[in-house]
Design a protein around this motif. Structure first.
Motif, short mmCIF file in Angstrom:
data_model
loop_
_atom_site.label_atom_id
_atom_site.label_comp_id
_atom_site.label_asym_id
_atom_site.label_seq_id
_atom_site.Cartn_x
_atom_site.Cartn_y
_atom_site.Cartn_z
N GLY A 64 -11.69 -26.39 3.89
CA GLY A 64 -11.69 -25.52 5.06
C GLY A 64 -13.06 -25.44 5.69
N LEU A 65 -14.09 -25.24 4.84
CA LEU A 65 -15.47 -25.16 5.35
C LEU A 65 -15.86 -26.46 6.03
CD1 LEU A 65 -17.50 -23.40 2.53
CD2 LEU A 65 -16.99 -22.55 4.79
N MET A 66 -15.47 -27.59 5.41
CA MET A 66 -15.84 -28.89 5.96
C MET A 66 -15.21 -29.11 7.33
SD MET A 66 -15.56 -31.60 2.86
CE MET A 66 -15.02 -33.01 3.80
N ILE A 67 -13.92 -28.78 7.44
CA ILE A 67 -13.19 -29.09 8.66
C ILE A 67 -13.42 -28.03 9.73
CG2 ILE A 67 -10.88 -29.45 9.62
CD1 ILE A 67 -10.10 -30.37 6.73
N LEU A 68 -13.45 -26.76 9.29
CA LEU A 68 -13.45 -25.67 10.27
C LEU A 68 -14.82 -25.04 10.47
CD1 LEU A 68 -10.26 -24.07 8.78
CD2 LEU A 68 -10.34 -25.35 10.90
N GLY A 69 -15.77 -25.32 9.57
CA GLY A 69 -17.07 -24.69 9.67
C GLY A 69 -17.02 -23.28 9.11
N ASP A 70 -18.21 -22.68 8.87
CA ASP A 70 -18.20 -21.39 8.19
C ASP A 70 -18.23 -20.20 9.15
OD1 ASP A 70 -20.71 -21.73 9.08
OD2 ASP A 70 -21.73 -21.23 7.20
N GLN A 71 -18.20 -20.47 10.46
CA GLN A 71 -18.21 -19.35 11.40
C GLN A 71 -16.83 -18.70 11.47
OE1 GLN A 71 -20.82 -17.99 12.98
NE2 GLN A 71 -21.95 -19.42 11.69
N PRO A 72 -16.75 -17.36 11.38
CA PRO A 72 -15.46 -16.71 11.54
C PRO A 72 -14.90 -16.94 12.95
CG PRO A 72 -17.13 -15.16 10.79
CD PRO A 72 -17.83 -16.41 11.12
N ARG A 73 -13.59 -17.08 13.06
CA ARG A 73 -12.97 -17.23 14.39
C ARG A 73 -12.31 -15.92 14.78
NH1 ARG A 73 -11.91 -22.96 14.99
NH2 ARG A 73 -13.34 -23.91 13.50
N ASN A 74 -12.33 -15.65 16.08
CA ASN A 74 -11.59 -14.49 16.56
C ASN A 74 -10.12 -14.84 16.65
OD1 ASN A 74 -13.77 -12.81 16.82
ND2 ASN A 74 -14.31 -13.74 18.79
N PHE A 75 -9.32 -13.86 16.41
CA PHE A 75 -7.90 -14.09 16.24
C PHE A 75 -7.20 -13.04 17.10
CE2 PHE A 75 -3.84 -13.79 14.24
CZ PHE A 75 -3.61 -14.99 13.60
N LEU A 76 -6.45 -13.48 18.07
CA LEU A 76 -5.82 -12.51 18.97
C LEU A 76 -4.31 -12.67 18.98
CD1 LEU A 76 -7.95 -12.14 22.20
CD2 LEU A 76 -7.59 -10.54 20.33
N PHE A 77 -3.64 -11.56 18.75
CA PHE A 77 -2.20 -11.53 18.94
C PHE A 77 -1.90 -11.33 20.42
CE2 PHE A 77 -0.03 -10.15 14.75
CZ PHE A 77 -0.15 -11.43 14.31
N PRO A 78 -0.71 -11.68 20.87
CA PRO A 78 -0.37 -11.39 22.26
C PRO A 78 -0.42 -9.89 22.51
CG PRO A 78 1.56 -12.14 21.05
CD PRO A 78 0.39 -12.35 20.18
N SER A 79 -0.62 -9.53 23.77
CA SER A 79 -0.95 -8.14 24.10
C SER A 79 0.14 -7.15 23.67
CB SER A 79 -1.21 -8.02 25.60
OG SER A 79 -0.16 -8.64 26.29
N VAL A 80 1.38 -7.60 23.58
CA VAL A 80 2.44 -6.68 23.15
C VAL A 80 2.08 -6.02 21.83
CG1 VAL A 80 4.93 -6.49 22.95
CG2 VAL A 80 3.91 -8.60 23.88
N PHE A 81 1.57 -6.84 20.90
CA PHE A 81 1.29 -6.31 19.57
C PHE A 81 0.04 -5.46 19.53
CE2 PHE A 81 3.92 -10.01 18.60
CZ PHE A 81 4.83 -9.44 17.73
N ARG A 82 -0.84 -5.67 20.52
CA ARG A 82 -2.10 -4.92 20.48
C ARG A 82 -2.00 -3.58 21.19
NH1 ARG A 82 -5.73 -8.18 23.28
NH2 ARG A 82 -4.24 -9.88 23.54
N GLU A 83 -0.88 -3.33 21.86
CA GLU A 83 -0.70 -2.05 22.52
C GLU A 83 -0.72 -0.93 21.49
OE1 GLU A 83 2.71 -1.66 25.04
OE2 GLU A 83 2.01 -3.41 26.19
N ARG A 84 -1.20 0.22 21.94
CA ARG A 84 -1.24 1.34 21.00
C ARG A 84 -0.25 2.41 21.43
NH1 ARG A 84 -4.99 0.16 17.57
NH2 ARG A 84 -4.76 2.09 16.43
N LEU A 85 0.45 2.93 20.46
CA LEU A 85 1.40 4.01 20.74
C LEU A 85 0.77 5.31 20.26
CD1 LEU A 85 4.55 2.32 19.19
CD2 LEU A 85 3.87 2.31 21.59
N GLU A 86 0.93 6.37 21.08
CA GLU A 86 0.45 7.68 20.64
C GLU A 86 1.66 8.48 20.18
OE1 GLU A 86 -2.78 8.26 20.60
OE2 GLU A 86 -3.29 6.40 21.64
N ILE A 87 1.78 8.64 18.87
CA ILE A 87 2.89 9.45 18.36
C ILE A 87 2.27 10.73 17.81
CG2 ILE A 87 4.80 9.58 16.73
CD1 ILE A 87 4.78 6.51 16.73
N GLY A 88 2.41 11.80 18.56
CA GLY A 88 1.75 13.03 18.16
C GLY A 88 0.26 12.77 18.03
#
Lengths: 297, 334
Positions: A111-135
């Motif tokens: 993994g390190l060899m192929i992908l490098g050691d830098q962390p990648r940002n990982f984004l879900f589509p916006s539907v999943f990132r929405e926040r619900l206020e329940i109480g």
């Protein structure tokens, strides 16, 4: 109940789901080959990066990404079994351990060899990132999606192990490999399915992990994998339901440690988890819900 | 075997082997001090420390059949304890403000500090060992991995003693090559004597069949604790030496990857073979150092570690007992 407490419960539920998914794989694999598969956590990493690759392409519909990731995890888990473990089956236990540890180190460093050691940002589509206020509680949709999907998967695995021919074959192998073979059960197939199924669950846990924490890197799988093994031990090695329950217990314990201890102790969370492991191994080595295995000469 | 038999005539007697080892080590040190560069001396020092670590792990894991991965945890502990004694007194209050006042005035020579580090590591192993060693093989492996993470987490968070993730710098480079070579000689000879004494034979009996050994009245748990504590003591000592070679110590100086590499050396050498561990440690240290330029020129960081892991899997598939198994090559064992 205060909002803070509810928030912690939600956090525990999410983290516990992740541990549960990985812990079930440990448990299935241990059942059929009596081996702790150290490379199991790294399948989470593979699942996470597979998701990232699928999403980066942008052409795959979101609904089927988890299915592809699980299929990929199944193949990866099975491949590890065929490449590394099959040839040493029946060897002393220590040999098995060293091979699984080697496989883990090889995967991480590939993994390190192929992908490098830098962390990648990982984004879900916006539907999943929405926040619900329940109480008073603010929930990400993802915080609900993870436990829901996990429960569904756990139920599916339990049904598979209890009801299907292949599941029954796996349980037979886990009970007594020799007798199972004499009954005409294919050991190879049972072992392959256990590794594959475990791999699929771990890969989808990697997908969730990326969605929950937002960053992935090639070494992300190992320590969570070890923690999931702690969960397996808590639940009693060898039972699917126990492993899932152990995952939730550990998730809640870890969140409670971070959420309710003074803030300066938060850095010690890993020490807490593994301290807990050593404590449980001392007091109840068969796990909270497991049966003791008899030792014979 | 009698001295005249044909099988043993090609083998060195133990005394000859000891003299040869001492001459090799002394000659190597003398040559490096006279002609070697700083890089060569550092490489030699790190290689010899790897040899000691591999030999001590072959004692813990190889003799008694344990599977401990905990060496790096004891190394970290030994290193920080030793540094508390050897760090320049004038800079202690700045770098380690939480150190008890007792330490503020003292600046001991390395051998004393390293010995205390070793004792601390052995004591910790004794406390952990009594409980953990009763566990079955696979639990012990995970518990000792957990120990590495616990120690690392503690070191990261105890900022006032370790400077946390920033690490301690300016540690005196007082680990002379001759000192390390002397320690290597002592460790090899000590483990050799142990293996061929009655304690060592009892340990090997436990490894071969614990239940049978216990039926002979061998106290298996006590022997395991002994092997674990001795191994941890040597690990603590080596851990104390290392920062005094490279002048830096961080909480993750000795981590999970080192645990794996040490196991690799022990397995390739043959679990239980002291000379096997020595050869494997030499091959590993020089081999990985040789691969480093390749890794850098290709930009494929991690390549070396992949090679080590694949070699290990292949060795286990094709030669599950390692190079020498339990045997000692070249030297008579009685």
């Amino acid at each position: 109940m205060s909002g803070y407490l509810l928030q912690q419960i939600v956090n525990g539920l999410t983290l516990g789901s992740l541990y549960a998914l990985v812990a079930i794989g440990f448990s299935l694999i241990y059942g059929v080959v009596r081996l702790v598969n150290f490379a199991h956590g790294d399948l989470m990493m593979i699942g996470a990066f597979l998701t990232l690759a699928l999403v980066a392409g942008g052409e795959v519909a979101w609904a089927i990404v988890p299915l592809i990731v699980m299929a990929g995890g199944f193949v990866a888990g099975g491949a590890i079994e065929r490449l590394a473990f099959k040839s040493i089956r029946g060897a002393p236990m220590i040999t098995g351990f060293i091979v699984t540890l080697s496989a883990s180190v090889a995967i991480q460093n590939l993994g390190l060899m192929i992908l490098g050691d830098q962390p990648r940002n990982f984004l879900f589509p916006s539907v999943f990132r929405e926040r619900l206020e329940i109480g008073p509680v603010s929930l990400g949709v993802i915080d609900l999606a993870i436990p829901a999907a996990t429960l569904l998967l756990v139920a599916a695995v339990v049904a598979f192990v209890q009801r299907t021919r292949l599941g029954i074959a796996m349980r037979a192998v886990s009970e007594n490999p020799l007798a199972a073979r004499l009954m005409g059960i294919s050991l190879d197939r049972a072992v392959l399915v256990a590794f594959g199924l475990g791999g699929a669950l771990a890969a989808v846990a990697g997908l969730f992990w990326g969605g929950k924490f937002g960053q992935i890197d090639p070494l992300m799988g190992f320590v969570p994998g070890l923690k999931a093994f702690v969960a397996t031990i808590i639940g009693g090695v060898g039972s699917v339901g126990g492993a899932a329950l152990g995952g939730y217990i550990l998730g809640f314990a870890e969140v409670a440690f971070v959420g309710f201890m003074p803030a300066e102790y938060a850095g010690y969370r890993d020490a807490f988890v593994f301290g807990l492991l050593i404590l449980i191994l001392l007091v109840r080595p068969q796990g909270l819900f497991g049966r003791e295995e008899e030792q014979r000469a | 075997m009698t001295a005249g038999s044909p099988a043993s005539s090609r083998r060195l007697s133990q005394l000859q082997a000891l003299v040869l080892l001492a001459v090799l080590l002394a000659g190597g040190v003398a040559l490096l001090e006279a002609f070697g560069s700083g890089y060569h001396r550092t490489l030699a020092a790190l290689t010899l420390i790897n040899v000691m670590l591999a030999v001590s792990l072959t004692m813990t894991n190889g003799f008694t059949g344990l599977f401990s991965l905990g060496h790096p945890a004891f190394m970290t502990l030994g290193a920080y304890v030793a540094i508390a004694f050897t760090y320049p007194a004038g800079r202690k209050s700045f770098a380690m403000p939480d150190l008890p006042a007792f330490f503020s005035g003292i600046e001991w020579p390395l051998p004393a500090g390293a010995l205390i580090g070793a004792i601390a590591a052995a004591a910790a192993a004794r406390i952990v060992g009594i409980s953990v060693l009763r566990l079955k093989v696979h639990y012990l492996a995970v518990a000792t991995l957990g120990l590495i993470i616990i120690v690392e987490t503690l070191a990261l968070n105890l900022d006032g003693l370790t400077r946390g993730g920033r690490g301690l710098t300016g540690i005196p480079r007082s680990a002379e090559l001759w000192l390390i070579a002397l320690c290597t000689l002592l460790v090899i000879v000590g483990c050799w004597r142990l293996k061929h004494a009655s304690v060592g034979r009892a340990m090997l009996a436990v490894r071969e069949n614990e239940m049978a050994a216990r039926c002979f009245g061998i106290d298996a748990v006590r022997l395991k604790v002994t092997a674990f504590v001795l191994g941890a003591g040597i690990a603590g000592f080596c851990g104390a030496l290392l920062p005094h070679v490279v002048a830096v110590m961080t909480p993750n100086s000795f981590g999970l990857m080192l645990a794996f590499n040490l196991v690799a050396m022990v397995v390739v050498g043959g679990q239980g073979s002291i000379l096997g561990a020595v050869f494997a440690a030499l091959a590993f240290s020089l081999g990985t150092e040789g691969l480093r330029p390749v890794e850098e020129s290709l930009g494929l960081y991690g390549l070396t570690q992949v090679v080590v892991a694949v070699v290990l899997i292949l060795v286990l598939i094709w030669r599950p007992k390692g190079l020498f198994g339990l045997d000692e090559p070249l030297v008579e064992t009685r």
